[in-house]
Motif scaffolding. Structure first.
Motif, PDB file in Angstrom:
ATOM      1  N   PRO A 162       0.838  -1.213   0.000  1.00  0.00           N
ATOM      2  CA  PRO A 162       0.000   0.000   0.000  1.00  0.00           C
ATOM      3  C   PRO A 162       0.862   1.248   0.000  1.00  0.00           C
ATOM      4  CG  PRO A 162       0.044  -0.985   2.179  1.00  0.00           C
ATOM      5  CD  PRO A 162       0.813  -1.912   1.280  1.00  0.00           C
ATOM      6  N   GLN A 163       1.212   1.687  -1.190  1.00  0.00           N
ATOM      7  CA  GLN A 163       2.192   2.770  -1.346  1.00  0.00           C
ATOM      8  C   GLN A 163       1.538   4.119  -1.617  1.00  0.00           C
ATOM      9  OE1 GLN A 163       4.860   1.965  -4.578  1.00  0.00           O
ATOM     10  NE2 GLN A 163       6.427   3.361  -3.882  1.00  0.00           N
ATOM     11  N   ARG A 164       0.293   4.107  -2.125  1.00  0.00           N
ATOM     12  CA  ARG A 164      -0.390   5.357  -2.502  1.00  0.00           C
ATOM     13  C   ARG A 164      -1.510   5.621  -1.486  1.00  0.00           C
ATOM     14  NH1 ARG A 164      -2.595   4.033  -8.158  1.00  0.00           N
ATOM     15  NH2 ARG A 164      -3.358   2.269  -6.926  1.00  0.00           N
ATOM     16  N   PHE A 179       3.513  11.058  11.635  1.00  0.00           N
ATOM     17  CA  PHE A 179       3.300  10.030  10.604  1.00  0.00           C
ATOM     18  C   PHE A 179       4.222  10.273   9.408  1.00  0.00           C
ATOM     19  CE2 PHE A 179       1.161   8.654   6.711  1.00  0.00           C
ATOM     20  CZ  PHE A 179       0.893   7.334   7.007  1.00  0.00           C
ATOM     21  N   LEU A 180       4.247  11.529   8.920  1.00  0.00           N
ATOM     22  CA  LEU A 180       5.090  11.847   7.755  1.00  0.00           C
ATOM     23  C   LEU A 180       6.572  11.696   8.088  1.00  0.00           C
ATOM     24  CD1 LEU A 180       3.357  14.940   6.116  1.00  0.00           C
ATOM     25  CD2 LEU A 180       3.019  12.508   5.656  1.00  0.00           C
ATOM     26  N   ASN A 181       6.954  12.053   9.300  1.00  0.00           N
ATOM     27  CA  ASN A 181       8.353  11.941   9.687  1.00  0.00           C
ATOM     28  C   ASN A 181       8.835  10.492   9.609  1.00  0.00           C
ATOM     29  OD1 ASN A 181      10.879  12.985  10.896  1.00  0.00           O
ATOM     30  ND2 ASN A 181      10.260  11.758  12.647  1.00  0.00           N
ATOM     31  N   VAL A 182       7.978   9.553  10.000  1.00  0.00           N
ATOM     32  CA  VAL A 182       8.364   8.136   9.984  1.00  0.00           C
ATOM     33  C   VAL A 182       8.462   7.612   8.558  1.00  0.00           C
ATOM     34  CG1 VAL A 182       7.671   5.799  10.639  1.00  0.00           C
ATOM     35  CG2 VAL A 182       7.437   7.670  12.268  1.00  0.00           C
ATOM     36  N   ILE A 183       7.447   7.890   7.703  1.00  0.00           N
ATOM     37  CA  ILE A 183       7.471   7.301   6.359  1.00  0.00           C
ATOM     38  C   ILE A 183       8.416   8.030   5.410  1.00  0.00           C
ATOM     39  CG2 ILE A 183       5.112   6.432   6.612  1.00  0.00           C
ATOM     40  CD1 ILE A 183       4.190   8.617   4.694  1.00  0.00           C
ATOM     41  N   ASP A 184       8.659   9.333   5.642  1.00  0.00           N
ATOM     42  CA  ASP A 184       9.541  10.077   4.735  1.00  0.00           C
ATOM     43  C   ASP A 184      11.019   9.901   5.074  1.00  0.00           C
ATOM     44  OD1 ASP A 184       7.482  11.053   3.219  1.00  0.00           O
ATOM     45  OD2 ASP A 184       7.354  12.979   4.247  1.00  0.00           O
ATOM     46  N   ASN A 185      11.320   9.576   6.316  1.00  0.00           N
ATOM     47  CA  ASN A 185      12.714   9.495   6.752  1.00  0.00           C
ATOM     48  C   ASN A 185      13.094   8.083   7.196  1.00  0.00           C
ATOM     49  OD1 ASN A 185      13.184  12.414   6.524  1.00  0.00           O
ATOM     50  ND2 ASN A 185      11.814  12.584   8.279  1.00  0.00           N
ATOM     51  N   ASN A 186      12.482   7.069   6.567  1.00  0.00           N
ATOM     52  CA  ASN A 186      12.803   5.691   6.939  1.00  0.00           C
ATOM     53  C   ASN A 186      14.200   5.317   6.444  1.00  0.00           C
ATOM     54  OD1 ASN A 186      12.522   3.926   4.278  1.00  0.00           O
ATOM     55  ND2 ASN A 186      10.840   5.420   4.257  1.00  0.00           N
ATOM     56  N   ASN A 187      14.831   4.406   7.155  1.00  0.00           N
ATOM     57  CA  ASN A 187      16.226   4.032   6.876  1.00  0.00           C
ATOM     58  C   ASN A 187      16.404   3.223   5.600  1.00  0.00           C
ATOM     59  OD1 ASN A 187      17.087   5.276   9.256  1.00  0.00           O
ATOM     60  ND2 ASN A 187      16.731   3.431  10.482  1.00  0.00           N
ATOM     61  N   TRP A 188      15.313   2.722   5.028  1.00  0.00           N
ATOM     62  CA  TRP A 188      15.408   1.857   3.848  1.00  0.00           C
ATOM     63  C   TRP A 188      15.092   2.601   2.564  1.00  0.00           C
ATOM     64  CZ3 TRP A 188      12.671   1.052   8.304  1.00  0.00           C
ATOM     65  CH2 TRP A 188      13.247   0.154   9.209  1.00  0.00           C
ATOM     66  N   ASN A 189      14.825   3.902   2.682  1.00  0.00           N
ATOM     67  CA  ASN A 189      14.539   4.742   1.515  1.00  0.00           C
ATOM     68  C   ASN A 189      13.300   4.273   0.754  1.00  0.00           C
ATOM     69  OD1 ASN A 189      15.161   7.056   0.013  1.00  0.00           O
ATOM     70  ND2 ASN A 189      16.275   5.880  -1.518  1.00  0.00           N
ATOM     71  N   TYR A 190      12.332   3.695   1.459  1.00  0.00           N
ATOM     72  CA  TYR A 190      11.060   3.337   0.842  1.00  0.00           C
ATOM     73  C   TYR A 190      10.307   4.629   0.488  1.00  0.00           C
ATOM     74  CZ  TYR A 190      11.858  -1.305   2.877  1.00  0.00           C
ATOM     75  OH  TYR A 190      12.387  -2.514   3.225  1.00  0.00           O
ATOM     76  N   THR A 283       2.207   7.156  14.577  1.00  0.00           N
ATOM     77  CA  THR A 283       3.545   6.574  14.409  1.00  0.00           C
ATOM     78  C   THR A 283       3.464   5.071  14.195  1.00  0.00           C
ATOM     79  OG1 THR A 283       4.560   8.305  15.752  1.00  0.00           O
ATOM     80  CG2 THR A 283       5.784   6.248  15.505  1.00  0.00           C
ATOM     81  N   LYS A 284       2.620   4.393  14.983  1.00  0.00           N
ATOM     82  CA  LYS A 284       2.451   2.947  14.827  1.00  0.00           C
ATOM     83  C   LYS A 284       1.858   2.607  13.465  1.00  0.00           C
ATOM     84  CE  LYS A 284       4.012   1.484  18.787  1.00  0.00           C
ATOM     85  NZ  LYS A 284       5.225   0.624  18.843  1.00  0.00           N
ATOM     86  N   LEU A 285       0.963   3.470  12.973  1.00  0.00           N
ATOM     87  CA  LEU A 285       0.380   3.245  11.645  1.00  0.00           C
ATOM     88  C   LEU A 285       1.456   3.341  10.568  1.00  0.00           C
ATOM     89  CD1 LEU A 285      -2.248   2.723  10.087  1.00  0.00           C
ATOM     90  CD2 LEU A 285      -2.524   5.191   9.886  1.00  0.00           C
ATOM     91  N   ALA A 286       2.334   4.330  10.698  1.00  0.00           N
ATOM     92  CA  ALA A 286       3.437   4.478   9.735  1.00  0.00           C
ATOM     93  C   ALA A 286       4.357   3.264   9.787  1.00  0.00           C
ATOM     94  CB  ALA A 286       4.217   5.755  10.038  1.00  0.00           C
ATOM     95  N   LYS A 292       4.865  -3.516   5.817  1.00  0.00           N
ATOM     96  CA  LYS A 292       4.333  -4.068   4.569  1.00  0.00           C
ATOM     97  C   LYS A 292       5.400  -4.007   3.474  1.00  0.00           C
ATOM     98  CE  LYS A 292       0.395  -4.959   3.906  1.00  0.00           C
ATOM     99  NZ  LYS A 292      -0.334  -6.258   3.979  1.00  0.00           N
ATOM    100  N   PHE A 293       6.186  -2.921   3.446  1.00  0.00           N
ATOM    101  CA  PHE A 293       7.296  -2.813   2.499  1.00  0.00           C
ATOM    102  C   PHE A 293       8.322  -3.905   2.769  1.00  0.00           C
ATOM    103  CE2 PHE A 293       6.237   1.280   0.658  1.00  0.00           C
ATOM    104  CZ  PHE A 293       6.959   1.269  -0.525  1.00  0.00           C
TER     105      PHE A 293
END
Length: 470
Positions: A162-164, A179-190, A283-286, A292-293
């Motif tokens: 679920p990427q979009r 939420f944005l901080n977690v998904i935009d700055n993840n260590n795996w560059n997803y 944060t948990k949702l992110a 999932k990635f």
């Protein structure tokens, strides 16, 4: 005992006339006699009307039936009473006293000739407000289950990746920022694609606001895999809108999964219950989406490494096989060339010997004839000499021609050998197809879905058969 003098009404044209003050004083006296003590009242606080400079509140109290106001009254809530009541609300509901909640309050009727009728609020029971919220929650759940849509959104299949995301939140919300901080700055560059659909997230207006944004998302739904409703923390009163039937129904029937991160760790709301997936915080949702990635990327990376390793081994094996075949081809070619070279030498030597033998015999014949025909005419001698010379030239020409023909035949053999070289065959655009390490000569043992390898001059292609034509 002194008794106040009762003023008699004026009389004009046989009409008794009272002043407004007299009437209001009479009303005040009657009310004070009738309602001498405080009593409990249940109603809705439409507006609190708190004045920070004085600390007093002048609430607007109403009662609704089927959404219509059937009764309303002004009220007063003095500063000290307000502070005590507000502390109780914060302790029990984790929310302050605010607009738009149902309350059970202790009040006295107050009437002032100048300001009119009002209710003086002495106390408010926070447990009643909490109970009203729980009752509304139970009624909403019951109605959704009766309609058979309680778990409708949960039954939808969430995309493996679920990427979009269509996000319903407030742009300035801390929960949205987390939420944005977690998904935009993840260590795996997803990478995620998301679009904000802003809406109020608490109070009665939140219901219509969130539903309106869900309707907007429906118009562009093919762009999204899921809808995320994101909100920061709050108490039960602030979250009461998420127990509303209209909002819960809109989420339950939404055509793509709705995931929630409303930020509340206790007393789960109906909207969280019926959503496809619920996390206790944004944060948990992110983190759930990042997982999932992981579930996709880790197996893919392992498969990639395995394919690369197997490809390298196959290429190495094929290179070794090709090198071995090239060595064998060179050895056979050299053997054939050496044998033909020996044959040419032997043929040349034989021709030379035969020519010398013929010449020698011819000379002997000529010499014998010379002695026998010594007396012959000069022209006969010349003819004989010419015949001998011509015979010599014929033998010489025949020998040279035979040698050239032999050399030409050897050249053709060498060219054919070069043409048959697998490397040159591959250079001309031909290829060799293998299945399980063996060259494919017909389609007898092949079927659709079989993986084959095609060796070209400069590489190998791995293919999967989708159709076989006989």
């Amino acid at each position: 005992m002194h008794k106040s003098k009762v003023r008699m009404p004026e009389k004009t044209n046989d009409k008794a006339i009272f002043s407004l003050l007299e009437v209001t004083k009479s009303i005040k006296k009657t009310l004070e006699q009738r309602y001498s003590s405080a009593f409990w009242i249940k109603a809705e606080m439409n507006k609190l009307n708190h004045y920070s400079h004085s600390g007093h509140c002048f609430p607007e109290i109403i009662e609704k039936v089927d959404g219509k106001i059937v009764a309303q009254c002004k009220a007063t809530l003095w500063r000290d009473d307000y502070q005590n009541i507000n502390r109780n609300f914060l302790r029990i509901l984790q929310e302050p006293l605010k607009d738009g909640i149902k309350i059970l309050f202790l009040a006295k009727i107050s009437f002032d000739p100048a300001f009119g009728l009002s209710l003086q609020i002495i106390d408010i029971d926070p447990q009643f407000t909490l109970g009203d919220l729980e009752n509304e929650k139970r009624q909403t759940i019951k109605k959704l289950k009766e309609e058979g849509i309680y778990d409708a959104n949960k039954k939808l299949e969430l995309s493996l990746l679920p990427q979009r995301l269509a996000i319903i939140s407030v742009e300035t919300s801390k929960g949205y920022g987390d939420f944005l901080n977690v998904i935009d700055n993840n260590n795996w560059n997803y990478k995620f694609f998301y679009l904000l659909f802003p809406s109020i997230l608490q109070g009665d207006k939140a219901v219509t606001g969130i539903i309106a944004q869900l309707e907007r998302i429906k118009k562009v739904i093919h762009h999204f895999d899921a809808v995320a409703i994101i909100r920061g923390g709050g108490g039960d009163v602030g979250l009461s809108c998420y127990n509303k039937y209209e909002l819960a129904k809109a989420i339950a029937l939404f055509p793509i999964p709705v995931i929630t991160g409303i930020g509340h760790v206790t007393n789960e709301t109906v909207c969280e219950m019926i959503a496809h997936t619920n996390a206790i915080t944004p944060t948990k949702l992110a983190e759930y989406l990042l997982q999932k990635f992981h579930n996709i990327s880790v197996p893919i990376q392992k498969a990639k490494d395995k394919i690369i390793d197997k490809a390298r081994r196959l290429i190495s094996e094929e290179n070794a096989t090709l090198e071995s075949e090239l060595k064998l081809f060179r050895s056979l070619t050299n053997t054939i060339l050496n044998n033909n070279e020996n044959k040419i030498k032997n043929a040349s030597y034989a021709i030379k010997q035969q020519s010398q033998f013929i010449i020698k015999n011819s000379n002997n014949v000529l010499e014998s004839l010379y002695h026998k025909t010594q007396m012959a005419a000069t022209d006969r001698i010349k003819q004989s000499q010419a015949a001998v010379f011509q015979l010599q030239e014929t033998i010489k020409t025949a020998s040279i021609k035979n040698i050239k023909n032999t050399e030409l035949a050897l050249g053709n053999i060498e060219k054919n050998i070069q043409i048959m070289d697998p490397v040159n065959v591959l250079k001309r655009g031909f290829s060799i197809t293998y299945h399980n390490g063996k060259a494919v000569k017909d389609t007898t043992h092949l079927q659709e879905g079989t993986t084959i390898e095609t060796v070209l001059f400069n590489g190998t292609i791995e293919s999967t058969i989708t159709k076989i034509k006989e």
